[in-house]
Scaffold this active site. Structure first.
Site, PDB file in Angstrom:
ATOM      1  N   ASP A  95      -1.708  -0.282 -12.822  1.00  0.00           N
ATOM      2  CA  ASP A  95      -0.975   0.720 -13.600  1.00  0.00           C
ATOM      3  C   ASP A  95      -0.356   1.828 -12.747  1.00  0.00           C
ATOM      4  O   ASP A  95       0.468   2.590 -13.231  1.00  0.00           O
ATOM      5  CB  ASP A  95      -1.901   1.361 -14.655  1.00  0.00           C
ATOM      6  CG  ASP A  95      -3.109   2.057 -14.053  1.00  0.00           C
ATOM      7  OD1 ASP A  95      -3.235   2.098 -12.816  1.00  0.00           O
ATOM      8  OD2 ASP A  95      -3.944   2.572 -14.833  1.00  0.00           O
ATOM      9  N   HIS A  96      -0.720   1.923 -11.477  1.00  0.00           N
ATOM     10  CA  HIS A  96      -0.218   3.008 -10.633  1.00  0.00           C
ATOM     11  C   HIS A  96       1.026   2.607  -9.839  1.00  0.00           C
ATOM     12  O   HIS A  96       2.049   3.277  -9.900  1.00  0.00           O
ATOM     13  CB  HIS A  96      -1.309   3.448  -9.645  1.00  0.00           C
ATOM     14  CG  HIS A  96      -2.291   4.418 -10.215  1.00  0.00           C
ATOM     15  ND1 HIS A  96      -3.066   4.136 -11.310  1.00  0.00           N
ATOM     16  CD2 HIS A  96      -2.642   5.677  -9.827  1.00  0.00           C
ATOM     17  CE1 HIS A  96      -3.846   5.178 -11.582  1.00  0.00           C
ATOM     18  NE2 HIS A  96      -3.602   6.119 -10.694  1.00  0.00           N
ATOM     19  N   ASP A 151     -11.367   6.169 -10.731  1.00  0.00           N
ATOM     20  CA  ASP A 151     -10.276   7.065 -11.104  1.00  0.00           C
ATOM     21  C   ASP A 151     -10.908   8.282 -11.758  1.00  0.00           C
ATOM     22  O   ASP A 151     -11.823   8.149 -12.588  1.00  0.00           O
ATOM     23  CB  ASP A 151      -9.307   6.379 -12.074  1.00  0.00           C
ATOM     24  CG  ASP A 151      -8.042   7.198 -12.279  1.00  0.00           C
ATOM     25  OD1 ASP A 151      -6.981   6.793 -11.759  1.00  0.00           O
ATOM     26  OD2 ASP A 151      -8.107   8.246 -12.948  1.00  0.00           O
ATOM     27  N   ARG A 155      -2.269  17.152 -14.651  1.00  0.00           N
ATOM     28  CA  ARG A 155      -2.277  17.896 -13.386  1.00  0.00           C
ATOM     29  C   ARG A 155      -0.886  18.422 -13.073  1.00  0.00           C
ATOM     30  O   ARG A 155       0.109  17.742 -13.306  1.00  0.00           O
ATOM     31  CB  ARG A 155      -2.783  17.011 -12.235  1.00  0.00           C
ATOM     32  CG  ARG A 155      -4.274  16.751 -12.374  1.00  0.00           C
ATOM     33  CD  ARG A 155      -4.862  15.911 -11.266  1.00  0.00           C
ATOM     34  NE  ARG A 155      -6.307  15.782 -11.522  1.00  0.00           N
ATOM     35  CZ  ARG A 155      -7.032  14.732 -11.210  1.00  0.00           C
ATOM     36  NH1 ARG A 155      -6.491  13.702 -10.595  1.00  0.00           N
ATOM     37  NH2 ARG A 155      -8.325  14.710 -11.490  1.00  0.00           N
TER      38      ARG A 155
END
Length: 644
Positions: free
Chosen positions: A64-65, A119, A379
């Site tokens: 997914d990254h 994660d 973030r």
């Protein structure tokens, strides 16, 4: 005295130690998750142990990254993850199936179970009543091998929620209020446990948002009760059989208490460049915005997508704003396509991205120079967006949608609408064809290894004497993004430690990696909360490759400290903050008889050879962690024990 939900789950999984705050405990892990930015290393480490198959109840490898396939590197890593998962009995979630935390929440999370993920936002599943903890990849590899996960028993903070959220309010306001109160350092060594009638009034996906972003406080994890709403959500997913009730006793006592009345919350915003820099949206009304991004593992559920679509319906994104929407999973994407939500967003002028981490991890959609980006992410560290001089603000999906229309930061309560009516489907679009189940017999499976996948180097044991230059001195709240940048330029080298180490501290000091190599390694000096943020173990492994032997800091973030120990870097805490102030970058330092000093007690003597002085630091480590360091890292110790 009654028990908290946290202690009930911990007690059911306790392997060693006792539930006294600060005492090291070992717990059994039921489930694990990895993602492609951290998973390649985790599986390389798992392979090095020589264990034929994972021993957890369930392990899932997500991609997914790193979805951009501009050359062979990411594609090769995906093939490695697909084949290594098949070899060792792990479910493989294909690229496009969704963000690991969203998919795990939908398809695998179970109340009362433990989940360890490589994660930092693994705590998302705490919204289901799990004890879900983020950790470094090596810790996850060991959990897949059936070994306990060790941590200092956290304090439990009881957060009592009363009232109900006002119109246009969401779970994002709750966690932003928590961050306003506890800060990015206030959750370290703690678990945030929510309870009360206000908690019961929240949707389960809103609970997931709150649990997800509790990571920004430094908390070990966050957890909600598993109640009838949880049961309804699992029924929605077609897996009601996974439900079990879970709640604290009515007379449970907590180490600390926080009380929040949901009815009193206003739309909030996290301002640059820290998630705890909280203001009311009304204080910033009129702030011109260049970009709005909806999604990430924090706010990409079907509930979030419907909230955004309800505000966008019949309107247009402001001409000066670029808006992107990232559905959190293929499931969410399918439901949006079926019920018209997707068409509403496209008609309004939003750009729809694939189900992946994307902009949140710096994979595309960088804002313009000096731009203002409003995001529903978790973030907003400086430079994380891909544009160093951009300002990133974190908001709820409702605020993001209202802002996209107005072109300036806008309180969604001031849009003229009286209420937000959400028409959610009765059943999820369950289609698991992008989840690849491992074969029962994997003997014939060949693991695919591209040229960018470099085997891990052997680590030497801890030297008797540590000597070297203080190569870098940094201030408070240094993040793992500062230490080991993410983004499309760096992350393709996640399986190539020699190459990725060239980027260590690049954003802070572009010459650091070269200087470290020329000096033959050395030490790093940090301020408070050193290593906050992502769980990426590259922030420990790459400095170790450069020869970093110790980090002296005022305090450490939990996961990063564990990663340093796992890779043989000694984390030491200043006994007196004045010694941090006095120590200068470039000073030559020495620590004699390192392992002996660590074993004797918490105090360690450090000599400043440049200034001909000596000062004391504390190690704050357990005997088990000291033995890890003495062996040169956790993988070394595991191999030694297997050989014995």
């Amino acid at each position: 005295m009654g028990k908290s939900l946290t202690h009930k789950i911990l007690n059911a999984h306790l392997v060693s130690g006792s539930l006294k705050a600060g005492e090291e405990i070992g717990i059994k892990i039921d489930q694990t998750l990895t993602q492609d930015a951290t998973g390649t290393l985790a599986f390389l480490q798992f392979e090095a142990m020589g264990i034929p198959r994972v021993k957890t109840e369930l392990s899932v490898s997500y991609v997914d990254h790193n979805m951009l396939q501009t050359d062979f590197k990411n594609a090769d890593d995906h093939e490695y993850l697909r084949t290594v998962a098949a070899k060792y009995g792990v479910i493989y979630s294909k690229p496009g199936n969704g963000i690991c935390h969203q998919v795990h929440f939908e398809r695998f999370g179970k109340p009362g179970k433990t989940l360890l993920g490589s994660d930092s936002h693994t705590p998302t599943s705490g919204g289901l009543g799990m004890l879900a903890i983020g950790a470094g990849g090596l810790d996850v590899a060991l959990a897949m091998a059936g070994l306990p996960f060790y941590l200092a028993c956290p304090k439990v903070v009881g957060i009592e929620l009363t009232g109900t959220l006002p119109e246009f309010g969401s779970g994002k306001e709750v966690i932003l209020e928590v961050l306003r109160r506890v800060t990015v350092k206030g959750g370290v060594g703690k678990i945030l446990e929510y309870y009360g009638p206000g908690a019961a009034s929240l949707s389960v996906t809103e609970r997931g948002t709150i649990a997800n972003m509790g990571a920004e406080s430094g908390a070990t994890t966050s957890v909600f009760p598993s109640d009838e709403a949880t049961r309804a959500y699992l029924r929605f997913q077609g897996r009601e059989g996974d439900w079990s009730a879970g709640a604290a006793d009515t007379d449970a006592e907590y180490d600390e208490y926080i009380a929040i009345n949901l009815s009193e919350l206003e739309p909030l915003v996290s301002c640059p460049h820290s998630p705890d820099n909280i203001k009311k949206v009304s204080e910033l009304n009129g702030l011109k915005v260049h970009q709005v991004c909806v999604g990430s593992c924090t706010n990409s559920s079907i509930r979030d997508m419907h909230a955004v679509a309800a505000i966008l319906k019949g309107k247009s994104v402001h001409p000066d704003v670029s808006m992107t929407v990232t559905p959190g999973s293929k499931q969410v994407f399918e439901m949006m396509a079926a019920d018209g939500t997707l068409m509403t967003m496209i008609a309004a002028g939003a750009r729809v991205l694939e189900s992946a981490c994307g902009p949140c991890i710096g994979m595309g959609q960088a804002p313009p120079s000096k731009g203002v980006s409003v995001r529903t992410f978790n973030r907003n560290f400086q430079g994380r967006s891909g544009t160093k001089d951009a300002d990133v603000y974190l908001v709820s999906p409702e605020t993001a949608a209202a802002t996209a229309i107005a072109g300036e930061l806008t309180n969604p309560r001031l849009t003229g609408a009286k209420s937000l009516e959400l028409s959610l489907p009765d059943r999820a679009a369950v289609n698991d064809n992008a989840l690849v189940m491992p074969p029962m017999d994997s003997a014939a499976v060949e693991i695919s290894r591209g040229p960018n996948i470099v085997p891990l180097e052997d680590r030497p044991p801890l030297a008797t004497r540590i000597e070297g230059q203080a190569l870098l001195k940094v201030g408070d709240n240094i993040t793992t993004d500062h230490i080991m940048p993410a983004g499309a330029r760096v992350l393709p080298f996640r399986s190539n430690i020699p190459k990725i180490s060239e980027f260590v501290f690049e954003a802070v000091d572009a010459g650091f990696a070269k200087r470290a190599v020329e000096a033959g390694g050395g030490l790093i000096v940090g301020g408070r909360n050193y290593g906050q943020g992502s769980s990426r173990e590259h922030a420990g492994l790459a400095p170790a490759y450069l020869g970093i032997k110790a980090v002296l800091a005022v305090s450490f973030a939990r996961i990063h400290k564990a990663n340093l120990i796992n890779f043989g870097i000694v984390p030491l805490v200043f006994k007196d903050a004045a010694d941090y102030t006095a120590l200068m970058q470039g000073d030559d330092l020495a620590i004699e008889f390192v392992a002996d000093q660590l074993r004797r007690g918490p105090e360690v003597k450090v000599k400043n050879l440049t200034r001909e002085t000596e000062f004391s630091v504390l190690h704050e480590m357990t005997p088990r962690q000291i033995e890890i360091l003495a062996a040169g890292g956790l993988l070394n110790l595991v191999k030694q024990r297997q050989a014995a």
